[in-house]
Design a protein around this motif. Structure first.
Motif, PDB file in Angstrom:
ATOM      1  N   HIS A  92       5.651  13.736  18.683  1.00  0.00           N
ATOM      2  CA  HIS A  92       4.250  13.850  19.088  1.00  0.00           C
ATOM      3  C   HIS A  92       3.715  15.262  18.876  1.00  0.00           C
ATOM      4  N   GLY A  93       4.228  15.932  17.854  1.00  0.00           N
ATOM      5  CA  GLY A  93       3.636  17.196  17.458  1.00  0.00           C
ATOM      6  C   GLY A  93       4.220  18.421  18.133  1.00  0.00           C
ATOM      7  N   PHE A  94       5.483  18.362  18.566  1.00  0.00           N
ATOM      8  CA  PHE A  94       6.133  19.499  19.193  1.00  0.00           C
ATOM      9  C   PHE A  94       7.442  19.805  18.466  1.00  0.00           C
ATOM     10  N   GLU A  95       7.800  21.079  18.443  1.00  0.00           N
ATOM     11  CA  GLU A  95       9.106  21.473  17.918  1.00  0.00           C
ATOM     12  C   GLU A  95       9.950  22.038  19.055  1.00  0.00           C
ATOM     13  N   TRP A  96      11.234  21.704  19.034  1.00  0.00           N
ATOM     14  CA  TRP A  96      12.160  22.174  20.055  1.00  0.00           C
ATOM     15  C   TRP A  96      12.602  23.582  19.697  1.00  0.00           C
ATOM     16  N   LEU A  97      12.409  24.522  20.621  1.00  0.00           N
ATOM     17  CA  LEU A  97      12.740  25.916  20.380  1.00  0.00           C
ATOM     18  C   LEU A  97      14.141  26.201  20.906  1.00  0.00           C
ATOM     19  N   ALA A  98      15.142  25.811  20.149  1.00  0.00           N
ATOM     20  CA  ALA A  98      16.529  26.054  20.541  1.00  0.00           C
ATOM     21  C   ALA A  98      17.329  26.441  19.311  1.00  0.00           C
ATOM     22  N   GLU A  99      18.053  27.537  19.418  1.00  0.00           N
ATOM     23  CA  GLU A  99      18.898  28.000  18.323  1.00  0.00           C
ATOM     24  C   GLU A  99      20.362  28.082  18.722  1.00  0.00           C
ATOM     25  N   ARG A 100      20.630  28.112  20.026  1.00  0.00           N
ATOM     26  CA  ARG A 100      22.009  28.218  20.513  1.00  0.00           C
ATOM     27  C   ARG A 100      22.072  27.533  21.879  1.00  0.00           C
ATOM     28  N   PRO A 101      23.275  27.182  22.353  1.00  0.00           N
ATOM     29  CA  PRO A 101      23.394  26.444  23.616  1.00  0.00           C
ATOM     30  C   PRO A 101      22.722  27.116  24.808  1.00  0.00           C
ATOM     31  N   ALA A 102      22.734  28.441  24.838  1.00  0.00           N
ATOM     32  CA  ALA A 102      22.114  29.127  25.971  1.00  0.00           C
ATOM     33  C   ALA A 102      20.635  28.815  26.089  1.00  0.00           C
ATOM     34  N   ASP A 103      20.013  28.399  24.984  1.00  0.00           N
ATOM     35  CA  ASP A 103      18.583  28.123  24.999  1.00  0.00           C
ATOM     36  C   ASP A 103      18.236  26.899  25.839  1.00  0.00           C
ATOM     37  N   TRP A 104      19.199  26.042  26.101  1.00  0.00           N
ATOM     38  CA  TRP A 104      18.918  24.922  27.008  1.00  0.00           C
ATOM     39  C   TRP A 104      19.820  24.909  28.236  1.00  0.00           C
ATOM     40  N   ARG A 105      20.818  25.764  28.278  1.00  0.00           N
ATOM     41  CA  ARG A 105      21.714  25.819  29.431  1.00  0.00           C
ATOM     42  C   ARG A 105      21.313  26.859  30.458  1.00  0.00           C
ATOM     43  N   GLU A 118       2.795   6.757  25.852  1.00  0.00           N
ATOM     44  CA  GLU A 118       1.642   6.628  26.753  1.00  0.00           C
ATOM     45  C   GLU A 118       1.246   7.966  27.366  1.00  0.00           C
ATOM     46  N   HIS A 119       2.227   8.821  27.608  1.00  0.00           N
ATOM     47  CA  HIS A 119       1.963  10.126  28.203  1.00  0.00           C
ATOM     48  C   HIS A 119       1.933  11.241  27.161  1.00  0.00           C
ATOM     49  N   LEU A 120       2.810  11.164  26.174  1.00  0.00           N
ATOM     50  CA  LEU A 120       2.943  12.269  25.223  1.00  0.00           C
ATOM     51  C   LEU A 120       1.774  12.355  24.253  1.00  0.00           C
ATOM     52  N   GLU A 121       1.178  11.226  23.900  1.00  0.00           N
ATOM     53  CA  GLU A 121       0.030  11.274  22.994  1.00  0.00           C
ATOM     54  C   GLU A 121      -1.143  12.027  23.618  1.00  0.00           C
TER      55      GLU A 121
END
Length: 237
Positions: free
Chosen positions: A194-207, A159-162
């Motif tokens: 919904h048309g997005f890619e997660w930009l993470a290659e290593r744990p630090a990218d989300w920590r 409902e929100h992401l589209e």
């Protein structure tokens, strides 16, 4: 069976959060009375804009890139980004009027001028934004709705992401911060659909927080209570 609508013909949307908390201070009431109207991005909600005509972003911000903060809380992140990025125009949507009043006080103090404020549901804003209008969006410590039966109320649902995907430019960035592990799970499950890619290659990218991240009161509360913040970055494909 017909869907429920407002008298204007706009779709009826259930809202599950709070519109107002404890009483406002006199100074906060003054901010709302004196400053809010002048910071409006234009007619947004169905009461003001029953035909849901697109708002004129150029009239509001000139030729700036447009950023969107979804639920700005007390506004500290929004004001920080506005001061740091005068080349961007930032729209903030927040239905909780106490948070809106807090933001207005911070805007006065910081004297930033590249902001617009909509004191309502971001879904109304999506109605009046054109395709590919937004260059960056932020969803920071959203309502977690921890009970399983309430997960459909979370922002990270179709409902929100589209509509979010529709209004964001190809290559634009969507940031999500949360300290709720199951919200991380649902975000990583739903946002890429919904048309997005997660930009993470290593744990630090989300920590590790983003380089331009100001710690907010919601993050500080999470850390005090022993919860681990996650910083998720997506790119619109």
């Amino acid at each position: 069976m017909t869907s429920k609508t407002h008298p204007s013909g706009a779709p009826w949307r259930n809202f599950y959060g709070r519109f107002k908390g404890k009483g406002l201070r006199k100074s906060q009431e003054a901010f709302l009375n004196e400053d809010l109207a002048g910071l409006s991005p234009g007619p947004v909600g169905w009461e003001e804009n029953p035909e849901r005509k697109p708002i004129d972003l150029e009239a509001c911000f000139g030729n700036r890139d447009i950023w969107l903060e979804i639920g700005f809380g007390g506004g500290e992140h929004m004001v920080h980004q506005a001061a740091r990025n005068p080349e961007a125009g930032i729209i903030g949507c927040e239905p909780y009027i106490n948070g809106v009043a807090m933001l207005l006080g911070k805007i006065r103090e910081a004297q930033v001028e590249n902001l617009a404020v909509y004191p309502g549901d971001v879904r109304n804003m999506f109605d009046v934004l054109g395709d590919n209008a937004i260059s960056r969006a932020f969803l920071l410590y959203p309502d977690p709705w921890p009970k399983k039966r309430h997960h459909r109320r979370r922002f990270v649902t179709p409902e929100h992401l589209e509509p979010l995907a529709r209004v964001m430019k190809p290559g634009s960035i969507f940031r999500v911060a949360t300290d709720i592990p199951d919200y991380v799970r649902q975000t990583l499950e739903q946002v890429p659909r919904h048309g997005f890619e997660w930009l993470a290659e290593r744990p630090a990218d989300w920590r590790v927080p983003w380089d331009d991240w100001p710690s907010t009161r919601y993050e500080q509360k999470a850390l005090r209570e022993g919860r681990t913040p996650h910083y998720l970055t997506f790119r619109k494909t």
